[in-house]
Motif scaffolding. Structure first.
Motif, short mmCIF file in Angstrom:
data_model
loop_
_atom_site.label_atom_id
_atom_site.label_comp_id
_atom_site.label_asym_id
_atom_site.label_seq_id
_atom_site.Cartn_x
_atom_site.Cartn_y
_atom_site.Cartn_z
N ILE A 1 0.94 -1.04 -0.03
CA ILE A 1 -0.15 0.03 -0.10
C ILE A 1 0.84 1.37 -0.08
O ILE A 1 1.50 1.14 0.87
N TYR A 2 0.90 2.09 -0.90
CA TYR A 2 1.47 3.29 -1.14
C TYR A 2 0.52 4.49 -0.84
O TYR A 2 -0.52 4.71 -1.48
N GLU B 1 -2.14 3.59 10.58
CA GLU B 1 -3.29 3.44 11.45
C GLU B 1 -4.45 3.88 10.86
O GLU B 1 -5.68 3.37 11.14
N LEU B 2 -4.76 4.73 10.38
CA LEU B 2 -5.83 5.38 9.60
C LEU B 2 -6.23 4.53 8.59
O LEU B 2 -7.57 4.31 8.43
N VAL B 3 -5.33 3.96 7.61
CA VAL B 3 -5.84 3.42 6.77
C VAL B 3 -6.31 2.06 7.06
O VAL B 3 -7.46 1.64 6.43
#
Length: 93
Positions: free
Chosen positions: A3-4, A10-12
Motif C-alpha cells: 500500500i502506497y 493506522e488510519l488506513v
C-alpha cells in the motif's frame, strides 16, 4: 500486498478487524433477503439472496432501503410472547 499512501497506516487500516453487524435472513414477499435489524420488525436491506430477477431492479428492494419483516417465530406460526397478529398488521410478508 503493498500500500502506497501518504496517510498514517493506522488510519488506513482502522476498522479492518471489525466484523459487520448482526445479519438476519428472512423471507419477505416470497424473497429471501439479508437484513441488518434497525428496530423491532424493521430492517435495512443488505442484499437479496433469493428473488425473481425483476426484483433486483425494483427500487424498494435496493440495498439500504428500510423494510418491515416478521420475526422468525411469527413466520413459523408462533408469535413471540405478549404479541398478537394485529401487532404485525403493517408488515410486508
Amino acid at each position: 500486498m503493498t500500500i502506497y499512501t501518504a496517510m498514517p497506516l493506522e488510519l488506513v487500516l482502522d476498522g479492518l478487524g471489525n466484523e459487520p453487524g448482526p445479519f438476519v435472513e428472512t423471507t419477505v414477499k416470497g424473497m429471501t433477503v439479508q437484513l441488518v435489524p434497525v428496530a423491532p420488525g424493521v430492517g435495512r436491506i443488505v442484499r437479496l439472496l433469493t428473488a425473481p430477477l425483476d426484483s433486483y431492479l425494483k427500487p424498494e428492494f435496493a440495498p439500504g432501503q428500510l423494510i418491515g419483516y416478521l420475526p422468525q417465530d411469527a413466520q413459523n406460526g408462533t408469535l413471540p410472547p405478549a404479541s398478537s397478529p394485529s401487532d404485525f398488521a403493517g408488515y410486508l410478508v
